[in-house]
Design a protein around this motif. Structure first.
Motif, short mmCIF file in Angstrom:
data_model
loop_
_atom_site.label_atom_id
_atom_site.label_comp_id
_atom_site.label_asym_id
_atom_site.label_seq_id
_atom_site.Cartn_x
_atom_site.Cartn_y
_atom_site.Cartn_z
N MET A 1 -17.96 -87.22 -46.63
CA MET A 1 -16.73 -87.98 -46.87
C MET A 1 -16.58 -88.33 -48.36
SD MET A 1 -14.18 -88.74 -45.14
CE MET A 1 -14.93 -88.46 -43.53
N PHE A 2 -17.70 -88.65 -49.01
CA PHE A 2 -17.63 -88.99 -50.43
C PHE A 2 -17.28 -87.76 -51.26
CE2 PHE A 2 -20.22 -92.45 -48.77
CZ PHE A 2 -19.61 -93.53 -49.36
N GLU A 3 -17.66 -86.58 -50.77
CA GLU A 3 -17.30 -85.36 -51.48
C GLU A 3 -15.78 -85.18 -51.50
OE1 GLU A 3 -19.48 -85.60 -49.13
OE2 GLU A 3 -21.42 -85.05 -50.00
N ILE A 4 -15.14 -85.52 -50.38
CA ILE A 4 -13.68 -85.43 -50.29
C ILE A 4 -13.04 -86.42 -51.27
CG2 ILE A 4 -11.68 -85.74 -48.78
CD1 ILE A 4 -13.39 -84.84 -46.45
N ALA A 5 -13.60 -87.63 -51.35
CA ALA A 5 -13.07 -88.64 -52.27
C ALA A 5 -13.19 -88.16 -53.71
CB ALA A 5 -13.80 -89.96 -52.08
N ILE A 6 -14.32 -87.53 -54.05
CA ILE A 6 -14.51 -87.02 -55.40
C ILE A 6 -13.50 -85.92 -55.71
CG2 ILE A 6 -16.11 -85.75 -56.89
CD1 ILE A 6 -18.38 -87.27 -55.49
N VAL A 7 -13.26 -85.03 -54.74
CA VAL A 7 -12.26 -83.96 -54.92
C VAL A 7 -10.89 -84.57 -55.18
CG1 VAL A 7 -11.04 -82.07 -53.78
CG2 VAL A 7 -13.52 -82.24 -53.59
N ALA A 8 -10.55 -85.61 -54.41
CA ALA A 8 -9.25 -86.27 -54.59
C ALA A 8 -9.13 -86.87 -55.98
CB ALA A 8 -9.07 -87.34 -53.52
N CYS A 9 -10.18 -87.54 -56.44
CA CYS A 9 -10.15 -88.14 -57.77
C CYS A 9 -10.00 -87.09 -58.86
CB CYS A 9 -11.43 -88.95 -58.01
SG CYS A 9 -11.56 -90.44 -57.00
N LEU A 10 -10.74 -86.00 -58.73
CA LEU A 10 -10.64 -84.93 -59.73
C LEU A 10 -9.25 -84.31 -59.75
CD1 LEU A 10 -14.09 -83.14 -59.25
CD2 LEU A 10 -13.37 -84.58 -61.16
N LEU A 24 4.32 -88.85 -58.88
CA LEU A 24 4.23 -87.49 -58.35
C LEU A 24 2.78 -87.04 -58.22
CD1 LEU A 24 7.16 -85.69 -60.25
CD2 LEU A 24 7.13 -86.60 -57.91
N SER A 25 1.91 -87.48 -59.14
CA SER A 25 0.49 -87.14 -59.05
C SER A 25 -0.12 -87.75 -57.79
CB SER A 25 -0.25 -87.65 -60.28
OG SER A 25 0.19 -87.00 -61.45
N LEU A 26 0.23 -88.99 -57.49
CA LEU A 26 -0.27 -89.63 -56.28
C LEU A 26 0.23 -88.89 -55.04
CD1 LEU A 26 0.41 -93.36 -57.30
CD2 LEU A 26 -1.84 -92.31 -57.03
N PHE A 27 1.51 -88.56 -55.03
CA PHE A 27 2.11 -87.87 -53.89
C PHE A 27 1.45 -86.51 -53.69
CE2 PHE A 27 5.14 -85.47 -51.46
CZ PHE A 27 5.77 -86.39 -50.66
N ALA A 28 1.32 -85.75 -54.79
CA ALA A 28 0.76 -84.40 -54.69
C ALA A 28 -0.70 -84.44 -54.24
CB ALA A 28 0.88 -83.70 -56.04
N THR A 29 -1.45 -85.42 -54.75
CA THR A 29 -2.86 -85.52 -54.35
C THR A 29 -2.98 -85.77 -52.86
OG1 THR A 29 -3.47 -86.38 -56.53
CG2 THR A 29 -5.02 -86.77 -54.73
N GLY A 30 -2.22 -86.72 -52.33
CA GLY A 30 -2.25 -87.00 -50.90
C GLY A 30 -1.83 -85.82 -50.06
N TYR A 31 -0.76 -85.16 -50.49
CA TYR A 31 -0.24 -84.02 -49.73
C TYR A 31 -1.24 -82.88 -49.70
CZ TYR A 31 3.36 -80.92 -47.85
OH TYR A 31 4.08 -80.07 -47.04
#
Length: 429
Positions: A1-10, A24-31
């Motif tokens: 799960m932490f790996e996914i969080a790191i990918v999202a941050c990067l 837009l960066s927030l939206f694109a990251t979530g999508y």
């Protein structure tokens, strides 16, 4: 799960580095995170539901109105009136006219809700005046950077509205809770300025003001004081909702500009356009963060992070210190609105589980966000002052360093004495 969080941050950092708007960066990251790790979710229905849910809370109606109120007052040349009105009253204090930065920011904060706007309107007038009269340039810039952050803490506050909507807390209670901490922080700034100038002996001589000058000062700050009194009176007596207070503030701002002889239809239209741009920017951030937070919820990231932090067995005070450092680091790269809407799904459950009041935490988070306003490389108050002085961000950040320390100390003080924030709302219930 932490790996996914790191990918999202990067992914988010890469988008920001590519000059993509924060919303837009927030939206694109979530999508993209949902598309990659949860492709079974019907994104079209999910996204529209999140967007609608993020934009319909009634308290958000007050946001563009408070922004419009601030813009109307800026168009009316409020900064010049604040300086000329306050100068006779504070000039003879230890620290002299440097106190105009703090008192002027405190007054404008009570009708703007924005840290950057407070810094800009006060600094446009005070910095040239202070330099012309021989005041310490470093202390002038630093005190303005620190005092400008009061735009977030003293109600009405745009950041408090965002927190109240995201955390589902009473915005009226948050406004009331911010008054004593805001005034206390302003007092700390003034004490530091007075001590610094007394010890260094660098304060220029100021002639004792005449009675006529004192009365003239009251006349200059009278309209803004009346508007603050009206808004605060309606707030404390419960005569109006937050949205009604905002509408009252806009009307009061227009009447002040008329009374000062600075009203024009063109200026009102220009103020409206600026308010629309600012409101749209904040709205885009709220929507983008709503999608990202929902994506994190589906991926189980907040629960995993909260569980990991809880496993450390931190004491409540240690948890506060960790969160303060966390917010200070985030503030080096993100604006206050983004910080709040991104982190609350993780931090608020931790805080409530530790026994802290959500209203108190709202004030604590606002103080933490204030710290981000004067933290390089992305400290918005630093950029505002740079545009006014031409100094480098490093020079301004060094000037603001003592006030950064005051903010950090005040955040700890708030944790040790939570009644600084909770006494007034509890008394007025």
């Amino acid at each position: 799960m932490f790996e996914i969080a790191i990918v999202a941050c990067l992914l988010f950092v890469v988008l920001l580095a590519g000059s993509v708007w924060i919303g837009l960066s927030l939206f694109a990251t979530g999508y993209l995170m949902l598309s990659i790790f949860k492709p079974n979710i019907p994104m079209d229905i999910f996204s529209s539901g999140v967007i609608w849910g993020a934009m319909i809370p009634t308290p958000l109606l007050s946001l563009p109105l408070f922004i419009l109120m601030s813009e109307v007052l800026v168009s009316a040349g409020l900064g010049r009136s604040l300086f000329s009105g306050l100068a006779p009253w504070v000039g003879r204090l230890p620290g002299g006219l440097l106190h105009v930065n703090v008192v002027g920011s405190t007054l404008f904060a009570a009708v703007s809700g924005s840290s950057a706007a407070t810094t800009a309107i006060v600094g446009n007038v005070s910095l040239p005046e202070l330099e012309a009269r021989g005041y310490d340039r470093q202390l002038a810039m630093g005190s303005l950077a620190g005092a400008g952050t009061l735009g977030f803490l003293i109600p009405p506050s745009i950041i408090m509205i965002i927190y109240g909507v995201v955390a589902e807390q009473s915005i009226l209670e948050l406004f009331i809770a911010g008054v004593i901490p805001g005034l206390t922080l302003a007092a700390f700034y003034m004490i530091y300025i007075a001590v610094h100038q007394t010890l260094t002996g660098t304060q220029p001589h100021v002639e004792r003001p005449t009675r006529r000058e004192l009365l003239g000062g009251l006349r200059d700050i009278g309209p803004i004081a009346a508007l603050i009194g009206t808004i605060m009176g309606a707030l404390y007596l419960g005569f109006a909702s937050v949205s009604e207070l905002a509408a009252l503030g806009v009307l009061g701002a227009v009447l002040i500009s008329v009374a000062m002889g600075r009203f024009s239809v063109g200026a009102l239209i220009a103020a409206g356009r600026r308010a629309v741009r600012t409101s749209a920017m904040i709205g885009l951030i709220v929507v983008g963060a709503a999608l990202l937070n929902s994506a994190f919820g589906f991926l189980g990231i907040p629960k995993a992070i909260a569980g990991q932090i809880a496993s450390f067995g931190l004491s409540p005070m240690a948890l506060i210190v960790v969160l303060l450092v966390f917010y200070a680091v985030l503030g080096m790269f993100l604006d206050g609105t983004s910080i709040i809407v991104m982190t609350l799904p993780i931090t608020l459950p931790l805080i409530t589980a530790a026994g802290f009041d959500p209203i108190w935490f709202g004030i604590f988070v606002v103080v933490a966000v204030e710290i981000s306003q004067i933290t390089p490389p992305i400290g918005f108050n630093l950029f505002v002052i740079q545009s006014q002085t031409g100094e480098s961000i490093g020079t301004i950040a060094r000037a603001a360093l003592p006030f950064f320390g005051i903010l950090l100390g005040f955040a700890i003080l708030l944790a040790v004495f939570p009644d600084l924030a909770l006494w007034l709302p509890r008394t007025l219930q």
